[in-house]
Motif scaffolding. Structure first.
Motif, PDB file in Angstrom:
ATOM      1  N   SER A  46      -1.215   9.021  -1.637  1.00  0.00           N
ATOM      2  CA  SER A  46      -1.536   8.014  -0.608  1.00  0.00           C
ATOM      3  C   SER A  46      -2.898   7.357  -0.818  1.00  0.00           C
ATOM      4  CB  SER A  46      -1.508   8.660   0.779  1.00  0.00           C
ATOM      5  OG  SER A  46      -0.277   9.290   1.003  1.00  0.00           O
ATOM      6  N   GLU A  47      -2.943   6.048  -0.551  1.00  0.00           N
ATOM      7  CA  GLU A  47      -4.228   5.317  -0.542  1.00  0.00           C
ATOM      8  C   GLU A  47      -4.795   5.303   0.871  1.00  0.00           C
ATOM      9  OE1 GLU A  47      -3.640   1.354  -2.771  1.00  0.00           O
ATOM     10  OE2 GLU A  47      -1.640   2.117  -2.291  1.00  0.00           O
ATOM     11  N   LEU A  48      -3.875   5.352   1.853  1.00  0.00           N
ATOM     12  CA  LEU A  48      -4.262   5.400   3.263  1.00  0.00           C
ATOM     13  C   LEU A  48      -3.521   6.556   3.907  1.00  0.00           C
ATOM     14  CD1 LEU A  48      -3.783   1.699   4.499  1.00  0.00           C
ATOM     15  CD2 LEU A  48      -5.916   2.824   3.940  1.00  0.00           C
ATOM     16  N   LEU A  49      -4.200   7.293   4.766  1.00  0.00           N
ATOM     17  CA  LEU A  49      -3.521   8.364   5.514  1.00  0.00           C
ATOM     18  C   LEU A  49      -3.659   8.084   7.002  1.00  0.00           C
ATOM     19  CD1 LEU A  49      -4.277  11.897   3.995  1.00  0.00           C
ATOM     20  CD2 LEU A  49      -2.075  10.722   4.106  1.00  0.00           C
ATOM     21  N   LEU A  50      -2.545   8.248   7.722  1.00  0.00           N
ATOM     22  CA  LEU A  50      -2.546   8.048   9.173  1.00  0.00           C
ATOM     23  C   LEU A  50      -2.442   9.411   9.834  1.00  0.00           C
ATOM     24  CD1 LEU A  50       0.246   5.279   9.219  1.00  0.00           C
ATOM     25  CD2 LEU A  50      -2.221   4.957   8.829  1.00  0.00           C
ATOM     26  N   GLY A  51      -3.455   9.805  10.588  1.00  0.00           N
ATOM     27  CA  GLY A  51      -3.439  11.090  11.304  1.00  0.00           C
ATOM     28  C   GLY A  51      -3.007  10.843  12.743  1.00  0.00           C
ATOM     29  N   VAL A  52      -1.780  11.248  13.079  1.00  0.00           N
ATOM     30  CA  VAL A  52      -1.261  11.078  14.448  1.00  0.00           C
ATOM     31  C   VAL A  52      -0.610  12.400  14.849  1.00  0.00           C
ATOM     32  CG1 VAL A  52       0.104   9.622  16.004  1.00  0.00           C
ATOM     33  CG2 VAL A  52      -0.678   8.684  13.832  1.00  0.00           C
ATOM     34  N   CYS A  53      -1.412  13.295  15.433  1.00  0.00           N
ATOM     35  CA  CYS A  53      -0.883  14.624  15.785  1.00  0.00           C
ATOM     36  C   CYS A  53      -1.484  15.033  17.137  1.00  0.00           C
ATOM     37  CB  CYS A  53      -1.216  15.615  14.670  1.00  0.00           C
ATOM     38  SG  CYS A  53      -2.962  15.805  14.382  1.00  0.00           S
ATOM     39  N   PRO A  54      -1.175  16.214  17.649  1.00  0.00           N
ATOM     40  CA  PRO A  54      -1.761  16.577  18.954  1.00  0.00           C
ATOM     41  C   PRO A  54      -3.297  16.585  18.879  1.00  0.00           C
ATOM     42  CG  PRO A  54      -0.002  18.088  18.355  1.00  0.00           C
ATOM     43  CD  PRO A  54      -0.274  17.261  17.147  1.00  0.00           C
ATOM     44  N   PRO A  55      -3.971  16.095  19.924  1.00  0.00           N
ATOM     45  CA  PRO A  55      -5.431  15.965  19.893  1.00  0.00           C
ATOM     46  C   PRO A  55      -6.161  17.258  19.521  1.00  0.00           C
ATOM     47  CG  PRO A  55      -4.547  14.997  21.910  1.00  0.00           C
ATOM     48  CD  PRO A  55      -3.384  15.596  21.192  1.00  0.00           C
ATOM     49  N   HIS A  56      -5.643  18.417  19.991  1.00  0.00           N
ATOM     50  CA  HIS A  56      -6.366  19.662  19.709  1.00  0.00           C
ATOM     51  C   HIS A  56      -6.338  20.008  18.224  1.00  0.00           C
ATOM     52  CE1 HIS A  56      -2.186  21.175  20.537  1.00  0.00           C
ATOM     53  NE2 HIS A  56      -2.457  21.886  19.457  1.00  0.00           N
ATOM     54  N   ALA A  57      -5.452  19.338  17.452  1.00  0.00           N
ATOM     55  CA  ALA A  57      -5.344  19.645  16.022  1.00  0.00           C
ATOM     56  C   ALA A  57      -6.054  18.609  15.145  1.00  0.00           C
ATOM     57  CB  ALA A  57      -3.871  19.727  15.628  1.00  0.00           C
ATOM     58  N   ALA A  58      -6.724  17.628  15.774  1.00  0.00           N
ATOM     59  CA  ALA A  58      -7.269  16.494  15.005  1.00  0.00           C
ATOM     60  C   ALA A  58      -8.266  16.942  13.924  1.00  0.00           C
ATOM     61  CB  ALA A  58      -7.922  15.501  15.958  1.00  0.00           C
ATOM     62  N   MET A 105       0.848  -1.192   0.000  1.00  0.00           N
ATOM     63  CA  MET A 105       0.000   0.000   0.000  1.00  0.00           C
ATOM     64  C   MET A 105       0.886   1.244   0.000  1.00  0.00           C
ATOM     65  SD  MET A 105      -3.210  -1.157   0.349  1.00  0.00           S
ATOM     66  CE  MET A 105      -4.192   0.221   0.917  1.00  0.00           C
ATOM     67  N   ARG A 106       0.321   2.339  -0.500  1.00  0.00           N
ATOM     68  CA  ARG A 106       0.994   3.644  -0.418  1.00  0.00           C
ATOM     69  C   ARG A 106       0.323   4.402   0.734  1.00  0.00           C
ATOM     70  NH1 ARG A 106      -0.631   5.939  -4.871  1.00  0.00           N
ATOM     71  NH2 ARG A 106      -1.725   4.125  -5.634  1.00  0.00           N
ATOM     72  N   ILE A 107       1.109   4.644   1.770  1.00  0.00           N
ATOM     73  CA  ILE A 107       0.567   5.168   3.030  1.00  0.00           C
ATOM     74  C   ILE A 107       1.214   6.508   3.363  1.00  0.00           C
ATOM     75  CG2 ILE A 107       0.355   4.692   5.514  1.00  0.00           C
ATOM     76  CD1 ILE A 107       0.496   1.691   4.845  1.00  0.00           C
ATOM     77  N   GLY A 108       0.393   7.478   3.807  1.00  0.00           N
ATOM     78  CA  GLY A 108       0.928   8.775   4.225  1.00  0.00           C
ATOM     79  C   GLY A 108       0.758   8.956   5.718  1.00  0.00           C
ATOM     80  N   ILE A 109       1.681   9.674   6.349  1.00  0.00           N
ATOM     81  CA  ILE A 109       1.569   9.958   7.789  1.00  0.00           C
ATOM     82  C   ILE A 109       1.537  11.463   8.015  1.00  0.00           C
ATOM     83  CG2 ILE A 109       4.097   9.581   7.979  1.00  0.00           C
ATOM     84  CD1 ILE A 109       1.943   8.946  10.970  1.00  0.00           C
ATOM     85  N   ILE A 110       0.539  11.874   8.830  1.00  0.00           N
ATOM     86  CA  ILE A 110       0.393  13.290   9.192  1.00  0.00           C
ATOM     87  C   ILE A 110       0.358  13.384  10.709  1.00  0.00           C
ATOM     88  CG2 ILE A 110      -1.027  15.336   8.953  1.00  0.00           C
ATOM     89  CD1 ILE A 110      -2.345  14.047   6.610  1.00  0.00           C
ATOM     90  N   HIS A 111       1.361  13.787  11.379  1.00  0.00           N
ATOM     91  CA  HIS A 111       2.721  14.070  10.980  1.00  0.00           C
ATOM     92  C   HIS A 111       3.623  13.169  11.801  1.00  0.00           C
ATOM     93  CE1 HIS A 111       1.545  17.582   8.635  1.00  0.00           C
ATOM     94  NE2 HIS A 111       0.710  17.899   9.615  1.00  0.00           N
ATOM     95  N   PRO A 112       4.853  12.917  11.373  1.00  0.00           N
ATOM     96  CA  PRO A 112       5.693  11.991  12.137  1.00  0.00           C
ATOM     97  C   PRO A 112       6.255  12.581  13.428  1.00  0.00           C
ATOM     98  CG  PRO A 112       6.764  12.583  10.044  1.00  0.00           C
ATOM     99  CD  PRO A 112       5.470  13.339  10.105  1.00  0.00           C
ATOM    100  N   GLY A 113       5.449  12.602  14.475  1.00  0.00           N
ATOM    101  CA  GLY A 113       5.905  12.977  15.814  1.00  0.00           C
ATOM    102  C   GLY A 113       6.561  11.766  16.452  1.00  0.00           C
ATOM    103  N   GLU A 114       6.737  11.814  17.770  1.00  0.00           N
ATOM    104  CA  GLU A 114       7.384  10.680  18.459  1.00  0.00           C
ATOM    105  C   GLU A 114       6.581   9.405  18.253  1.00  0.00           C
ATOM    106  OE1 GLU A 114       8.500  11.141  22.533  1.00  0.00           O
ATOM    107  OE2 GLU A 114       9.191  13.183  22.155  1.00  0.00           O
ATOM    108  N   MET A 115       5.261   9.506  18.411  1.00  0.00           N
ATOM    109  CA  MET A 115       4.421   8.334  18.223  1.00  0.00           C
ATOM    110  C   MET A 115       4.212   8.043  16.733  1.00  0.00           C
ATOM    111  SD  MET A 115       2.751   5.822  19.258  1.00  0.00           S
ATOM    112  CE  MET A 115       2.527   5.900  21.017  1.00  0.00           C
TER     113      MET A 115
END
Ligand SMILES: NC(=O)c1ccc[n+]([C@@H]2O[C@H](COP(=O)([O-])OP(=O)(O)OC[C@H]3O[C@@H](n4cnc5c(N)ncnc54)[C@H](OP(=O)(O)O)[C@@H]3O)[C@@H](O)[C@H]2O)c1
Length: 277
Positions: free
Chosen positions: A59-71, A1-11
Motif C-alpha cells: 500500500s501507498e496509502l493506509l486507511l485506519g478505520v477501527c474501534p477508537p480504543h484500538a487506534a 493509487m494502491r490503498i490498504g484498509i485496516i480494517h473493513p468494519g461497517e464504516m
C-alpha cells in the motif's frame, strides 16, 4: 493509487468502497479477522492480501478505520510491520490522541492525515462526510473524489478533524447515553409510563422515538464507551468539565454485553443491563 484498509468494519468497508469506485486498487488483510469482516470486504470488492505485513508492503496509502480504543495500537502494528507510506487515522479519537498517533508513526518516517467521519456508513451520496486535516489532506481527499463518501479537507493542523468529530459526537451520542440513564431512573422509580405519556402529550410519537434510540444503541455501545472516553479527554483538555462523557462511557459500558442481541432489544433487557449492579 494502491490503498490498504485496516480494517473493513461497517464504516471502513464503505470508505474503502468509495476508493474502489474512484478506480483505486484497495487491499485488506484477513489474518485474525472475523467472518463478518470477511463478508464486508468481499461485498466492497477489496483484495485480500492475507497478512498485515503484505498489506503494508503493497500500500501507498493506509486507511485506519477501527474501534477508537484500538487506534494507537493499530498504528503501532503498522509501523512495526514495516509500512512507510501515508496513514489516515479516521477513528473517533481526541485531537491529542491523533497527535500521539502522528508522533508514533513519524518515528518511522510515516506521513499522517487526521480524519473524522460524520454520518452512517457511506453507501449513498449526501449522507457521510470524511473531514481531513494535516499537510497531506488534499492528497487523501483525492482518493474519494468519486464518492459517495464526501471528503472535506480542513486546515493543515493534525487534530482539527478529530476535534470536529469529538464535538459532533459529544452531542449526538452523549444525548443518547443521557436518555438511557433517564429511562433506567424512571423505571427504577416506577414513573416510566408517566414519563412516556408526558413526552407524547408534548409531541405525539416522541416517546416511541426515544425508546427506539435506547433499544437500538445496544449494538454499538461496546464501541461507544471508548469514544466517550476520548470526548471526555477532549473536553478536559479544552478546559470543560469531563464528567458528562465519563458518565456516558459508564452507561455504554453497562450496555456492552448486548452487542450481539438483535435490535431492537426488549425494553426489560436494556433496563436490566442499565441497572447498575
Ligand atoms: N458505523 C458508523 O456509523 C460510524 C460513524 C462515524 C464514525 N465511525 C467510526 O469508524 C470507526 C469504525 O467503526 P465501524 O462502524 O466500522 O466499526 P465496526 O463495524 O465494529 O468495525 C470495526 C472493524 O475493526 C476491527 N476491529 C475490532 N476490534 C479491533 C481491535 N481491537 N483492533 C483492530 N481492529 C479491530 C473489526 O474486525 P473484526 O470484527 O474482524 O475483529 C472490524 O473490521 C470508529 O472509529 C467509529 O467511530 C463509524
Amino acid at each position: 493509487m494502491r490503498i490498504g484498509i485496516i480494517h473493513p468494519g461497517e464504516m471502513g468497508s464503505s470508505v474503502a468502497a468509495s476508493a474502489v469506485k474512484g478506480g483505486h486498487e484497495v487491499f485488506w488483510a484477513s489474518e485474525g479477522r472475523s467472518a463478518a469482516t470477511r463478508e464486508r470486504a468481499g461485498k466492497a470488492g477489496l483484495q485480500d492480501l492475507g497478512t498485515l505485513e503484505a498489506l503494508c508492503e503493497a500500500s501507498e496509502l493506509l486507511l485506519g478505520v477501527c474501534p477508537p480504543h484500538a487506534a494507537e495500537a493499530t498504528a503501532a502494528q503498522v509501523r512495526d510491520a514495516g509500512y512507510r507510506g501515508l496513514y489516515l487515522d479516521a477513528n473517533a479519537v481526541a485531537p491529542e490522541r491523533a497527535r500521539a498517533v502522528q508522533a508514533l508513526l513519524a518515528e518511522a518516517g510515516i506521513g499522517f492525515v487526521d480524519g473524522g467521519i460524520i454520518g452512517p456508513p457511506a453507501w449513498r451520496p449526501g449522507t457521510t462526510w470524511l473531514y481531513l486535516s494535516g499537510p497531506a489532506r488534499d492528497q487523501m481527499a483525492a482518493c474519494f473524489a468519486a464518492g459517495p463518501l464526501a471528503a472535506c479537507p480542513m486546515g493543515p493542523e493534525i487534530g482539527e478533524a478529530s476535534a470536529l468529530k469529538m464535538c459532533y459526537a459529544a452531542l449526538t451520542k452523549g444525548t443518547t447515553a443521557l436518555l438511557c440513564a433517564v429511562f433506567a431512573t424512571a423505571a427504577q422509580r416506577g414513573v416510566l409510563p408517566q414519563l412516556l405519556a408526558q413526552w407524547d402529550r408534548e409531541s405525539p410519537g416522541l416517546a416511541a422515538e426515544r425508546e427506539s434510540s435506547v433499544r437500538r444503541v445496544t449494538a454499538k455501545a461496546w464501541r461507544f464507551e471508548g469514544e466517550m472516553r476520548e470526548i471526555a479527554a477532549t473536553f478536559a483538555a479544552s478546559g470543560q468539565p469531563d464528567g458528562f462523557h465519563a458518565a456516558a462511557a459508564e452507561i455504554y459500558a453497562r450496555l456492552a454485553g448486548l452487542k450481539d442481541v438483535p435490535i431492537p432489544v426488549p425494553r426489560d433487557r436494556v433496563l436490566e443491563a442499565l441497572g447498575g449492579d
